[in-house]
Design an enzyme around this catalytic site. Structure first.
Site, PDB file in Angstrom:
ATOM      1  N   CYS A  78       0.821  -1.219   0.000  1.00  0.00           N
ATOM      2  CA  CYS A  78       0.000   0.000   0.000  1.00  0.00           C
ATOM      3  C   CYS A  78       0.853   1.267   0.000  1.00  0.00           C
ATOM      4  O   CYS A  78       0.620   2.174  -0.778  1.00  0.00           O
ATOM      5  CB  CYS A  78      -0.940   0.001   1.202  1.00  0.00           C
ATOM      6  SG  CYS A  78      -2.147  -1.333   1.174  1.00  0.00           S
ATOM      7  N   HIS A  79       1.832   1.339   0.895  1.00  0.00           N
ATOM      8  CA  HIS A  79       2.639   2.553   1.012  1.00  0.00           C
ATOM      9  C   HIS A  79       4.130   2.272   1.119  1.00  0.00           C
ATOM     10  O   HIS A  79       4.907   3.173   1.434  1.00  0.00           O
ATOM     11  CB  HIS A  79       2.156   3.391   2.200  1.00  0.00           C
ATOM     12  CG  HIS A  79       0.720   3.786   2.079  1.00  0.00           C
ATOM     13  ND1 HIS A  79      -0.280   3.120   2.739  1.00  0.00           N
ATOM     14  CD2 HIS A  79       0.127   4.728   1.310  1.00  0.00           C
ATOM     15  CE1 HIS A  79      -1.443   3.667   2.412  1.00  0.00           C
ATOM     16  NE2 HIS A  79      -1.233   4.630   1.550  1.00  0.00           N
TER      17      HIS A  79
END
Length: 177
Positions: free
Chosen positions: A141-142
């Protein structure tokens, strides 16, 4: 003497009324309190048992605990060595591998499979998944990267992957929760 009998009757009536009110109060409070306790399905979900006998060194599996993923990983001697070689003072959330595992079972790393940044599920527990540059877990995701001890090494995650309460019930079964 008539006054004494009146006082005694009044005392008896007062005691009987207070006793009846007390019994009625208990009769109301017990169902109220018992309906607030956890139901059987909630109590059953409060812990889970995982059979770890089939997990080979270097492998990890995903299990479910409280409707969230849990990673159970059998660390290789090389992964344990790499985790112990890291300078703990350089870590964002300093913890040694020994603090994250049980004594005598240092090769078994059990963590929640939820990234501490925004709650995504990191990769690295499944066969062929990206384990990131530190060989542990990688959150797509990040970009948070965790090492072999599931400690945050890079990215926005503020903390290491959480280690839930667990115990070994036998050599091949772990009770989480």
């Amino acid at each position: 003497m008539a006054e004494e009998d009146g006082v005694r009757r009044r005392d008896f009536i007062n005691i009987a009324a207070v006793s009846a009110a007390g019994v009625a109060g208990v009769g109301v409070v017990i169902p109220l309190v018992s309906q607030m306790s956890a139901s059987a399905d909630v109590l059953a979900a409060s812990s889970t048992e995982v059979d770890i006998s089939a997990i080979q060194p270097g492998q990890a599996i995903k299990a479910v605990f409280r409707k969230q993923p849990v990673f159970v990983r059998n660390l290789t001697p090389k992964e344990i060595e790499e985790a112990n070689a890291v300078d703990v003072a350089s870590l964002r959330d300093p913890q040694t591998l020994a603090e994250r595992t049980k004594e005598g079972k240092e090769n078994w790393l059990i963590t929640m499979g939820v990234c501490t940044h925004l709650g995504c599920v990191p990769l690295g527990a499944g066969e062929g998944e990206n384990r990131g540059e530190f060989g542990g877990y990688f959150c797509p995701c990040h970009g948070s990267a965790y090492d072999t001890a599931a400690r945050i090494r890079k990215g926005p995650a503020p903390k290491n992957l959480e280690v839930p309460a667990y115990e070994f019930t036998t050599d091949t079964v772990v009770k989480i929760g």
